[in-house]
Design an enzyme around this catalytic site. Structure first.
Site, PDB file in Angstrom:
ATOM      1  CE  LYS A  68      -4.030   2.050   0.415  1.00  0.00           C
ATOM      2  NZ  LYS A  68      -3.663   2.926  -0.724  1.00  0.00           N
ATOM      3  CE  LYS A  92       3.294   7.097   6.329  1.00  0.00           C
ATOM      4  NZ  LYS A  92       3.054   8.128   5.282  1.00  0.00           N
ATOM      5  CE  LYS A 104       4.850   7.735  -1.075  1.00  0.00           C
ATOM      6  NZ  LYS A 104       4.197   7.896   0.240  1.00  0.00           N
ATOM      7  CB  THR A 188      -2.920  13.381   5.725  1.00  0.00           C
ATOM      8  OG1 THR A 188      -3.103  12.383   4.718  1.00  0.00           O
ATOM      9  CG2 THR A 188      -1.490  13.343   6.215  1.00  0.00           C
ATOM     10  CG  ASN A 219      -5.015  17.209   0.756  1.00  0.00           C
ATOM     11  OD1 ASN A 219      -4.668  16.339   1.551  1.00  0.00           O
ATOM     12  ND2 ASN A 219      -6.282  17.438   0.476  1.00  0.00           N
ATOM     13  CB  SER A 361      -5.973   4.720   2.021  1.00  0.00           C
ATOM     14  OG  SER A 361      -5.704   5.818   1.193  1.00  0.00           O
TER      15      SER A 361
HETATM   16  N1  GLU Z   1       0.701   9.072   0.262  1.00  0.00           N
HETATM   17  C1  GLU Z   1       0.122   8.964   1.562  1.00  0.00           C
HETATM   18  C2  GLU Z   1       1.182   8.600   2.592  1.00  0.00           C
HETATM   19  O1  GLU Z   1       2.344   8.841   2.386  1.00  0.00           O
HETATM   20  C3  GLU Z   1      -1.090   8.051   1.594  1.00  0.00           C
HETATM   21  C4  GLU Z   1      -0.858   6.634   1.192  1.00  0.00           C
HETATM   22  C5  GLU Z   1      -2.122   5.823   1.047  1.00  0.00           C
HETATM   23  O2  GLU Z   1      -3.200   6.323   1.316  1.00  0.00           O
HETATM   24  O3  GLU Z   1      -1.985   4.667   0.651  1.00  0.00           O
HETATM   25  O4  GLU Z   1       0.888   8.131   3.661  1.00  0.00           O
END
Ligand code: GLU
Length: 428
Positions: A68, A92, A104, A188, A219, A361
């Site tokens: 993810k 995370k 990523k 976030t 954002n 998410s």
């Molecule tokens: N890009 C965001 C992060 O760094 C969200 C990642 C997601 O929702 O999968 O946490």
């Protein structure tokens, strides 16, 4: 040798693994991505010329569930950066205890130079390039720097075309009109806000007495500014990529937002390009600051909400805030961490502070798979529960193991990943 995002990740990882004492095999699995996919995406520009952009998908670890993580469009999004960000995603998702691994993606380019048609073309080409490596049970992408719900919608559409399927759970951060979740756009910042409220409650502090500086008005930073302003905090400084403003008396983010929309910059009320209305600034008690100056301003809470590597050994000593809430990924280097710790500045690390985005998410993915639509209230209360549980686990570990919050967050996450790898029988 200068450090890189991935070497900075590895440096923190090594320090924390000292305490967890994994086997050599386990250490190896935790230190390198499982898969690195890379390609070049060709684009025919509107003027007929052809360009090629390097594109990446790094899948760090899937012991706890499907990979993810977001996809970033940025000139600095090279393989090293995407690897580091993928690793942080694995930690995370583990720290907040949602059943995902970490990945990523990135396209190394400046999306601000592309037309809407070009942006859509590049986004669809990215999905075509990695379609075999992604899917609702395999690897679930999402927004990151410079990728919006529009981009997610194009990507879902392309994935469904390529796989001849209906796949709302392929990607998260989608617009409400095409399978999104309520509350994902503000998630976030919302998650970070819940943590901050808990932190100041426990310290018996009052928002009315707290000054906040926020680097980044996208954002995440922009939404956080609104939440904090509404809760009674004084926002003393705000910035975007071009710079920012400071006022000891406080700034109204609603006004800044209006000018940003009109002029394209947070300094828009006072400046046009580099020419500023000094008289008006004086009257309002406002000064212009650079993004570097913002970090060193007198304030209680500093929120880096833009890019990585901004708090380093060069400026950490001059930081005046008592608390740093990292809404950006990787804003503080390991060297800076040590300086901040000595100064008694509490850093709430990225993998905890900004985990609200990936948490909602997860809720969006659950809704996509079940066909349910959650209410905004349900999203908000579940998010709060997840964030506060994670915070408790990190705080307890920090206290028990006498670690910084960053090391404690790494330790909590790594232990959960190790447990999953052992349960799967990947390691003895
Ligand atoms: N890009 C965001 C992060 O760094 C969200 C990642 C997601 O929702 O999968 O946490």
């Amino acid at each position: 040798m200068a450090s890189t995002p991935f070497s900075r990740f590895q440096s923190t990882l090594t320090a924390v693994l000292e305490k967890l004492k994994p086997t050599t095999e386990e250490r190896k699995l935790l230190s390198e991505p499982q898969h690195v996919h890379q390609t070049k995406i060709a684009l025919k520009r509107d003027d007929g010329t052809m360009v090629e952009y390097p594109a990446f998908r790094v899948q760090f670890n899937n012991a706890r569930g499907p990979y993810k993580g977001g996809i970033r469009y940025h000139p600095a999004a090279d393989l090293d950066e995407v690897k580091a960000l993928a690793a942080l995603m694995a930690l995370k998702t583990a720290v907040v205890g949602i059943p995902f691994g970490g990945a990523k993606g990135g396209i190394q380019m400046d999306p601000k130079k592309l037309s809407k048609r070009e942006l859509q073309e590049v986004s669809r080409a990215y999905v075509r390039a990695f379609v075999k490596q992604m899917g609702p049970d395999i690897d679930v992408p999402a927004p990151d720097v410079n990728t919006t719900p529009f981009v997610m919608a194009w990507m879902r559409d392309e994935f469904e075309k390529q796989t001849n399927s209906y796949s709302p759970a392929f990607i998260t951060g989608k617009p409400m009109a095409f399978g999104g979740s309520l509350g994902r756009d503000t998630a976030t910042a919302r998650g970070g806000f819940f943590l901050l409220q808990e932190l100041i409650d426990r310290q018996a502090l009052d928002p009315a007495e707290l000054k906040v500086a926020i680097q980044g008005f996208g954002n995440v930073g922009g939404t956080m500014a609104h939440f904090l302003h509404n809760a009674g905090y004084t926002i003393v400084s705000l910035s975007d990529s071009q710079g920012g403003i400071y006022s000891a008396e406080g700034i109204d983010p609603v006004r800044i937002e209006k000018y940003k929309r009109k002029t394209g910059s947070v300094t828009g009320e006072y400046c046009e390009g580099s020419v500023c209305d000094i008289q008006k600034m004086k009257m309002d008690g406002v000064t212009k600051v650079t993004n570097e100056q913002l970090l060193e301003l007198p304030c209680d809470i500093l929120i880096p909400a833009a890019l990585d590597n901004v708090i380093t050994e060069k400026n950490a000593d001059r930081i005046q805030a008592r608390y740093i809430l990292e809404l950006a990924n990787g804003p503080t280097t390991p060297e800076a961490d040590q300086i901040l710790e000595k100064k008694g500045i509490r850093v709430i690390p990225d993998i905890l502070s900004n985990a609200g985005g990936v948490t909602v998410s997860y809720f969006e993915w659950v809704q996509g798979r079940s066909g349910e639509q959650w209410t905004a209230e349900r999203v908000d209360s579940e998010l709060k529960r997840v964030m506060l549980d994670a915070y408790k686990a990190v705080r307890r570990t920090a206290y028990r193991e006498k670690m910084s919050y960053r090391h404690a967050a790494f330790a909590v996450a790594l232990k959960r990943i190790l447990d999953a790898m052992r349960a799967r029988g990947w390691v003895a």
